[in-house]
Write a protein that holds these residues in place. Structure first.
Motif, PDB file in Angstrom:
ATOM      1  N   TYR A  36     -45.685  73.083 -13.171  1.00  0.00           N
ATOM      2  CA  TYR A  36     -44.396  73.045 -13.859  1.00  0.00           C
ATOM      3  C   TYR A  36     -43.391  73.877 -13.073  1.00  0.00           C
ATOM      4  CZ  TYR A  36     -46.656  71.461 -18.237  1.00  0.00           C
ATOM      5  OH  TYR A  36     -47.344  70.766 -19.195  1.00  0.00           O
ATOM      6  N   ARG A  42     -33.492  75.612 -19.055  1.00  0.00           N
ATOM      7  CA  ARG A  42     -33.885  74.214 -18.865  1.00  0.00           C
ATOM      8  C   ARG A  42     -35.325  73.956 -19.245  1.00  0.00           C
ATOM      9  NH1 ARG A  42     -31.896  72.061 -13.164  1.00  0.00           N
ATOM     10  NH2 ARG A  42     -32.638  70.149 -14.134  1.00  0.00           N
ATOM     11  N   GLY A  43     -36.006  74.984 -19.710  1.00  0.00           N
ATOM     12  CA  GLY A  43     -37.369  74.794 -20.177  1.00  0.00           C
ATOM     13  C   GLY A  43     -38.350  74.565 -19.050  1.00  0.00           C
ATOM     14  N   LEU A  44     -39.461  73.949 -19.397  1.00  0.00           N
ATOM     15  CA  LEU A  44     -40.510  73.678 -18.425  1.00  0.00           C
ATOM     16  C   LEU A  44     -40.450  72.210 -18.028  1.00  0.00           C
ATOM     17  CD1 LEU A  44     -41.622  76.294 -19.850  1.00  0.00           C
ATOM     18  CD2 LEU A  44     -43.873  75.454 -19.224  1.00  0.00           C
ATOM     19  N   GLN A  45     -40.349  71.972 -16.760  1.00  0.00           N
ATOM     20  CA  GLN A  45     -40.327  70.610 -16.240  1.00  0.00           C
ATOM     21  C   GLN A  45     -41.669  70.327 -15.584  1.00  0.00           C
ATOM     22  OE1 GLN A  45     -37.808  69.996 -12.807  1.00  0.00           O
ATOM     23  NE2 GLN A  45     -37.375  67.896 -13.392  1.00  0.00           N
ATOM     24  N   LEU A  46     -42.367  69.329 -16.074  1.00  0.00           N
ATOM     25  CA  LEU A  46     -43.648  68.956 -15.478  1.00  0.00           C
ATOM     26  C   LEU A  46     -43.386  68.275 -14.145  1.00  0.00           C
ATOM     27  CD1 LEU A  46     -46.733  68.700 -15.738  1.00  0.00           C
ATOM     28  CD2 LEU A  46     -46.347  66.493 -16.877  1.00  0.00           C
ATOM     29  N   PHE A  99     -54.549  65.375 -22.754  1.00  0.00           N
ATOM     30  CA  PHE A  99     -53.321  66.155 -22.729  1.00  0.00           C
ATOM     31  C   PHE A  99     -53.105  66.980 -23.986  1.00  0.00           C
ATOM     32  CE2 PHE A  99     -51.300  65.181 -18.858  1.00  0.00           C
ATOM     33  CZ  PHE A  99     -51.680  63.910 -18.500  1.00  0.00           C
ATOM     34  N   GLN A 103     -52.885  74.124 -23.249  1.00  0.00           N
ATOM     35  CA  GLN A 103     -52.733  74.407 -21.828  1.00  0.00           C
ATOM     36  C   GLN A 103     -52.673  75.913 -21.625  1.00  0.00           C
ATOM     37  OE1 GLN A 103     -49.634  72.169 -19.901  1.00  0.00           O
ATOM     38  NE2 GLN A 103     -50.314  70.236 -20.788  1.00  0.00           N
TER      39      GLN A 103
ATOM     40  N   PHE B  90     -41.071  78.306 -26.785  1.00  0.00           N
ATOM     41  CA  PHE B  90     -40.953  76.908 -26.383  1.00  0.00           C
ATOM     42  C   PHE B  90     -41.671  76.018 -27.385  1.00  0.00           C
ATOM     43  CE2 PHE B  90     -39.181  77.421 -22.163  1.00  0.00           C
ATOM     44  CZ  PHE B  90     -39.559  78.698 -21.814  1.00  0.00           C
ATOM     45  N   ILE B 102     -47.617  66.559 -22.315  1.00  0.00           N
ATOM     46  CA  ILE B 102     -46.860  67.404 -23.232  1.00  0.00           C
ATOM     47  C   ILE B 102     -45.442  67.564 -22.707  1.00  0.00           C
ATOM     48  CG2 ILE B 102     -46.678  69.723 -24.186  1.00  0.00           C
ATOM     49  CD1 ILE B 102     -49.709  69.864 -24.207  1.00  0.00           C
ATOM     50  N   PHE B 104     -42.000  69.729 -23.082  1.00  0.00           N
ATOM     51  CA  PHE B 104     -41.524  71.016 -23.572  1.00  0.00           C
ATOM     52  C   PHE B 104     -40.017  70.976 -23.837  1.00  0.00           C
ATOM     53  CE2 PHE B 104     -44.981  74.082 -23.121  1.00  0.00           C
ATOM     54  CZ  PHE B 104     -45.895  73.352 -22.376  1.00  0.00           C
ATOM     55  N   GLY B 105     -39.599  71.747 -24.831  1.00  0.00           N
ATOM     56  CA  GLY B 105     -38.183  71.965 -25.059  1.00  0.00           C
ATOM     57  C   GLY B 105     -37.638  72.967 -24.056  1.00  0.00           C
TER      58      GLY B 105
END
Lengths: 114, 114
Positions: A36, A42-46, A99, A103, B90, B102, B104-105
């Motif tokens: 991530y 901007r949060g977590l971007q996978l 999923f 995590q 989050f 998943i 995330f916000g």
């Protein structure tokens, strides 16, 4: 017990240089692995996930790549870094090839591209 | 595709105040819902999760969240916050039946004044 390691903890690299961030998990087998990027507000971007050795799924098109040479090793790479690659990179794992499992996140690597 | 919206980016409260952080998701099917927390200098960790059953979920450190399906919401609550609750929170969702990744916000930064 399971642990997750990431290194380096911080990294400052010039634009155009290569990148290699490493993540390893101990105490479990055949985990799902994730990369991530966390940016402020901007949060977590996978970025990438992997359900097995050599199996990589990319979520966003960009100049980063990922590899999983061993069951519990996940590497994030780039041939030429861009300024926009700066950020906080988190590796995570989950127990099975599902999923919805919780995590577990590593300590992260803060990358600054100058 | 699923998405998650956290209403507040930054919340400031005094100790002993009550807390409610909003989270709404968009997905028409069955979902799994999560709240993760990142304390200053620590790893991102799971606070609580909802998979099925009782829509009121209790997590660690006195936190709880209520899944309201009709409102597509999963708000996080705590009746009386402490200074140690200062952290970034989050909300996250995944599509249960599809076993999808998943999402995330963008996170809510909570600052508790002593």
């Amino acid at each position: 017990s399971q642990t997750i390691h990431q290194w380096p903890a911080t990294l400052v690299q010039p634009v155009g240089s290569p990148l290699s961030l490493e993540c390893t998990v101990e105490g479990t087998s055949n985990p799902n692995l994730y990369w991530y990027r966390q940016a402020a507000g901007r949060g977590l971007q996978l970025l990438f996930y992997s359900v097995g050795i050599g199996q990589i799924s990319s979520e966003v098109p960009q100049n980063l790549s990922a590899s999983r040479p061993q069951d519990r090793q996940f590497i994030l790479s780039s041939k030429k870094l861009l300024l926009s690659d700066s950020g906080f990179y988190l590796c995570a794992w989950s127990h099975t090839s599902s999923f919805h499992n919780e995590q577990f996140f590593g300590p992260g690597t803060r990358l600054t591209v100058l | 595709a699923q998405s998650v919206s956290q209403h507040n980016h930054h919340v400031i409260l005094s100790e002993a105040a009550s807390l409610e952080l909003g989270c709404n998701y968009s997905y028409g099917g069955t979902v799994n819902l999560f709240w993760y927390v990142q304390y200053p200098g620590q790893h991102l960790q799971l606070l609580l999760k909802y998979f099925s059953g009782d829509p009121l979920v209790k997590g660690i450190k006195g936190f709880e969240a209520e899944f309201i399906k009709s409102k597509f919401s999963f708000n996080l609550r705590k009746p009386s916050v402490q200074w140690s609750d200062t952290a970034e929170y989050f909300c996250a969702v995944n599509a249960a039946n599809r076993d999808d990744k998943i999402i995330f916000g963008k996170g809510t930064r909570l600052h508790i004044l002593p």
